[in-house]
Scaffold this active site. Structure first.
Site, PDB file in Angstrom:
ATOM      1  N   ASP A 195     -47.149  35.891 -13.365  1.00 13.52           N
ATOM      2  CA  ASP A 195     -48.229  36.646 -13.254  1.00 13.52           C
ATOM      3  C   ASP A 195     -48.849  36.622 -11.583  1.00 13.52           C
ATOM      4  O   ASP A 195     -47.812  35.948 -10.927  1.00 13.52           O
ATOM      5  CB  ASP A 195     -49.442  36.429 -14.036  1.00 13.52           C
ATOM      6  CG  ASP A 195     -50.278  37.546 -14.675  1.00 13.52           C
ATOM      7  OD1 ASP A 195     -50.830  38.180 -13.703  1.00 13.52           O
ATOM      8  OD2 ASP A 195     -50.135  37.756 -15.651  1.00 13.52           O
ATOM      9  N   HIS A 256     -49.223  42.887 -12.058  1.00 13.22           N
ATOM     10  CA  HIS A 256     -49.410  41.621 -12.392  1.00 13.22           C
ATOM     11  C   HIS A 256     -48.198  40.762 -11.632  1.00 13.22           C
ATOM     12  O   HIS A 256     -47.607  39.889 -12.033  1.00 13.22           O
ATOM     13  CB  HIS A 256     -49.351  40.964 -13.883  1.00 13.22           C
ATOM     14  CG  HIS A 256     -50.694  41.505 -14.563  1.00 13.22           C
ATOM     15  ND1 HIS A 256     -51.786  40.696 -14.496  1.00 13.22           N
ATOM     16  CD2 HIS A 256     -50.825  42.605 -15.235  1.00 13.22           C
ATOM     17  CE1 HIS A 256     -52.932  41.041 -15.095  1.00 13.22           C
ATOM     18  NE2 HIS A 256     -52.367  42.248 -15.723  1.00 13.22           N
ATOM     19  N   ASP A 319     -49.193  45.916 -18.649  1.00 14.26           N
ATOM     20  CA  ASP A 319     -50.529  46.318 -18.754  1.00 14.26           C
ATOM     21  C   ASP A 319     -51.263  46.140 -17.213  1.00 14.26           C
ATOM     22  O   ASP A 319     -50.636  45.590 -16.466  1.00 14.26           O
ATOM     23  CB  ASP A 319     -51.298  45.185 -19.565  1.00 14.26           C
ATOM     24  CG  ASP A 319     -51.074  43.825 -19.069  1.00 14.26           C
ATOM     25  OD1 ASP A 319     -50.064  43.687 -18.523  1.00 14.26           O
ATOM     26  OD2 ASP A 319     -52.010  43.129 -19.194  1.00 14.26           O
ATOM     27  N   GLU A 320     -52.317  46.894 -17.319  1.00 20.28           N
ATOM     28  CA  GLU A 320     -53.341  46.515 -16.030  1.00 20.28           C
ATOM     29  C   GLU A 320     -52.582  46.622 -14.921  1.00 20.28           C
ATOM     30  O   GLU A 320     -52.650  45.933 -13.870  1.00 20.28           O
ATOM     31  CB  GLU A 320     -53.998  45.043 -16.288  1.00 20.28           C
ATOM     32  CG  GLU A 320     -54.789  44.976 -17.497  1.00 20.28           C
ATOM     33  CD  GLU A 320     -55.352  43.759 -17.544  1.00 20.28           C
ATOM     34  OE1 GLU A 320     -56.281  43.574 -18.190  1.00 20.28           O
ATOM     35  OE2 GLU A 320     -54.875  42.628 -16.839  1.00 20.28           O
ATOM     36  N   GLU A 460     -56.963  31.525 -18.224  1.00 22.95           N
ATOM     37  CA  GLU A 460     -57.716  31.568 -17.051  1.00 22.95           C
ATOM     38  C   GLU A 460     -58.536  30.373 -17.083  1.00 22.95           C
ATOM     39  O   GLU A 460     -59.145  29.465 -16.291  1.00 22.95           O
ATOM     40  CB  GLU A 460     -58.272  32.873 -16.682  1.00 22.95           C
ATOM     41  CG  GLU A 460     -57.257  33.725 -16.390  1.00 22.95           C
ATOM     42  CD  GLU A 460     -56.876  34.603 -17.580  1.00 22.95           C
ATOM     43  OE1 GLU A 460     -56.689  33.931 -18.685  1.00 22.95           O
ATOM     44  OE2 GLU A 460     -56.720  35.849 -17.294  1.00 22.95           O
TER      45      GLU A 460
END
Length: 734
Positions: A195, A256, A319-320, A460
């Site tokens: 990531d 990412h 994703d994202e 996180e």
């Protein structure tokens, strides 16, 4: 095929139902069918564990695991034997049950586990361990009730996702999680290995991925990171396989990707990139470019990944992936035109499909987050749906197989309870009951394409292995029952959970008990205080004392809110069947504490990005708009406020949402706390300058009358740092 949907309702329809006679047996997940027999089997040191098939290493591992669990939990040591002799525990290969199913038979003369597969034998051993640990503690013998259990899973994919990119877990911690998963019959570890914050897997062809990409440098953490060597990964994969767990690796793309791009900048879609991974959380703009050299890099990486992980699935994220850099890149735009692709959203579809074809050519199947639907991925792609049931249903209608992993319900980094004393977590609440209550199998196309369910442990806000375990269990037990069991009943699950928590304790497994810990609320009353008690599970008897002593089964039972004189030290705990379950809760009640509020107790003014963050205290703060509402303040009795505040870093990448953060250019350079009456635009009562790092502010307020809300709002010139309130203590007039 591995991980295809397994529906056992038809097979099990002819089996006995889980009857009332078995209600006192605490098994998690609930077996498909259990029938009580007559009598018990006495487990004693003389009891042998036997595999009927010689040279059967998986059977031997299941037998040794069973013996080890019982020794740790009950102090009773059982021996392996090759000679069939009564009394014994016999593990037998059989033609049925097939797949992951097993039959466990306990009679007064012996115990047999029969299964066709390695997984079936292992899961039968797990269930027998639970039967032997209805109670824990050292003992010379264990009486196990006579039962017949016919069991098989509802779904073939029952997973946990471990994020090792945001925070790194040592190999032994990963193995400990695999041990815990196996005890819940969870069979997929989705391992998030790359990531923006770190690259965690050794790739021999590209050593800078770990030399540079595995370590980040910032003021908050210093130098932080780590990675798994290929030797360590092979060891972990073998460790998982022995426990009937398949590891599905995830290498994120096209977004990412900062850790990889920092290591090899030519992979980027922009000229200038950071020199290393970031210590910020959130969504970064860095995407892989789409030239052939980048695809060659990714194919090289995936070739080494596939050599390490025999899983039929390889997760490629998806994703994202904000398209700003692709939209701004002349190279990417030229590539888009060359390919005849409509736009950058469709370009991600091309990216996903190209990687999917590469994986298919090597006998693997691609799986990605549900954003991959935006680019119309190939039909063979599996969609891991996190955003909504609607997106999962859309994927199924298009012919894609689906794994359900809904946020926030199955996101185990979300807070289990929004209450003072909890560790760092994401601010939305996903309780044990929320997790248990999720229905994974709505009718329609989704039911026909649903492979199973998965809960995700994003890290996180979970920096250490104990925090991972605290967030995961027992919520993962609730998800495990959803994935395994045919029938679901919340009250039954809660009744069976205390025995599981005792197993956690004796196995040394960190877990949360917050669902059973009473919440104490108190308000002023004529006699002193009016007290209410409640726990999340809405079960058991809440017992309490008023002198600070630990409650016992003989302490006063809470039945309704009650009044007490002040001061007292109230201690409360949940009791089930006469035994305390979970920690006690304690609160000193006096006139000052009745009006004291922590950041957890007050309402957030807005709910943009609430997080439980730590600077000595763990505080609940909306990092985009740090502002709280103190409800129903009796201002006529107050002369002022003491307010404990602390500074926090704003280490979040939130894209265009950063423009939504309210800034006050005229605020003091170090920031200020503004206090207003009624709402955040009401009469100004005080403005306080902030300390350098943390401290207690004192606010004198002008004379007021009546009951009012208070708005406590931090003013700042810039986004970083964020300030948070730890607690507010009103000061009464003399």
């Amino acid at each position: 095929m591995l991980f295809r949907l397994r529906l056992t309702a038809v097979v099990l329809a002819a089996l006995p139902l889980f009857g009332a006679s078995a209600a006192d047996i605490s098994l998690i997940p609930q077996p498909a069918a259990l029938t009580r027999g007559e009598g018990t089997f006495r487990l004693a040191p003389a009891t042998a564990i036997i595999c009927t098939k010689t040279n059967d290493a998986p059977c031997g591992f299941a037998a040794d695991s069973l013996a080890g669990w019982i020794a740790r939990a009950r102090g009773l040591r059982l021996a392996r034997s090759t000679a069939v002799a009564a009394p014994a525990i016999v593990l037998r290969r059989a033609d049925a049950p097939t797949g992951e199913g097993y039959r466990l038979t306990v009679t007064p003369s012996g115990i047999e586990i029969a299964a066709a597969s390695d997984a079936g034998l292992y899961y039968g051993a797990v269930t027998l361990f639970q039967l032997a640990t209805e109670q824990t503690g050292a003992t010379g013998v264990i009486d196990i009730p006579a039962v017949t259990i016919d069991d098989a899973p509802r779904f073939a994919w029952r997973g946990l996702m471990l994020d090792s990119a945001r925070h790194f877990q040592p190999p032994d911690a990963v193995k400990a999680l695999l041990d815990a998963m196996a005890l819940h019959k969870l069979n997929v570890l989705h391992w998030h290995l790359a990531d923006d914050q770190g690259w965690r897997i050794e790739i021999k062809k590209y050593p800078r991925l770990t030399k540079l990409g595995a370590f980040r440098h910032n003021r908050r953490e210093g130098r932080y990171g780590g990675f798994y060597t290929q030797s360590q990964i092979r060891d972990i994969v073998a460790y998982a396989k022995a426990r009937a767990i398949t590891i599905v690796p995830e290498i994120e793309m096209p977004g990412h990707a900062l850790a990889a791009i920092a290591a090899y900048p030519k992979l980027a879609s922009v000229r200038h990139v950071p020199k290393g991974p970031s210590g910020d959380w959130g969504v970064f703009p860095y995407l892989y470019n789409v030239n052939d050299a980048t695809f060659a890099f990714l194919e090289d990486v995936l070739t080494e990944v596939m050599a390490l992980f025999p899983s039929p699935y390889i997760h490629t994220g998806g994703d994202e992936a904000p398209k700003d850099q692709w939209n701004a890149s002349p190279e990417v735009q030229q590539r888009l035109r060359t390919l005849g692709v409509k736009d950058t959203k469709a370009l991600q579809g091309y990216f996903t499909a190209r990687i999917g074809r590469f994986l298919e050519a090597h006998g693997r199947r691609q799986i990605g987050w549900d954003e991959i639907l935006e680019g119309h991925p190939p039909p063979s792609a599996v969609v891991m749906s996190w955003s909504s049931i609607a997106s999962a249903s859309e994927a199924a209608a298009l012919g894609h197989d689906v794994v359900l992993s809904p946020a926030p319900t199955f996101y185990l980094d979300y807070c289990q309870a929004v209450r003072d004393g909890e560790p760092t977590c994401r601010g939305l609440q996903s309780t044990l009951q929320d997790v248990y209550g999720f229905d994974p199998a709505p009718p329609g196309a989704l039911q026909n394409h649903l492979l199973g369910v998965q809960a995700n442990i994003w890290t996180e806000h979970l920096p250490l292995p104990p925090s991972v375990f605290y967030a995961a269990f027992p919520r993962a037990a609730a998800m495990a029952e959803t994935g395994w069991s045919q029938s679901h009943d919340w009250n039954s699950f809660v009744a069976r959970l205390p025995a599981q928590l005792r197993r956690y304790d004796v196995l040394g497994m960190v877990h949360s008990d917050i669902a059973f810990v009473p919440a104490i609320t108190a308000e002023a009353a004529a006699s002193g205080a009016r007290v209410s008690l409640a726990n999340q599970v809405q079960s058991g008897i809440l017992r309490y004392t008023l002198d600070g002593a630990a409650p016992t089964h003989a302490s006063a039972a809470y039945t309704a809110p009650f009044e007490t004189t002040l001061p007292v030290t109230l201690t409360a705990a949940t009791f089930i069947d006469g035994e305390q379950v979970g920690r006690s809760a304690q609160k000193r009640l006096d006139p000052a504490s009745l009006v004291r509020r922590s950041s957890w107790d007050m309402d957030q003014c807005t709910n943009d990005l609430p997080l439980a963050q730590k600077n000595r205290d763990v505080m609940m703060v909306n990092v985009m708009h740090p502002c709280w509402i103190y409800r129903s303040a009796d201002l006529g009795t107050w002369r002022g406020l003491d307010i404990a505040v602390a500074r926090l870093p704003f280490n979040f990448q939130i894209g265009q949402d950063i423009k939504k953060i309210p800034l006050t250019p005229k605020a003091a350079s170090g920031g200020q706390l503004e206090i207003r009456r009624d709402d955040c635009r009401g009469p100004l009562l005080a403005v306080l300058n902030l300390p350098r790092v943390r401290g207690t502010l004192h606010a004198t307020i002008p004379p007021q009358t009546g009951i009012h809300d208070l708005c406590l709002n931090f003013l700042r010139r810039k986004v970083d740092p964020v300030w948070s309130i730890a607690w507010v203590q009103p000061l009464r007039k003399e």
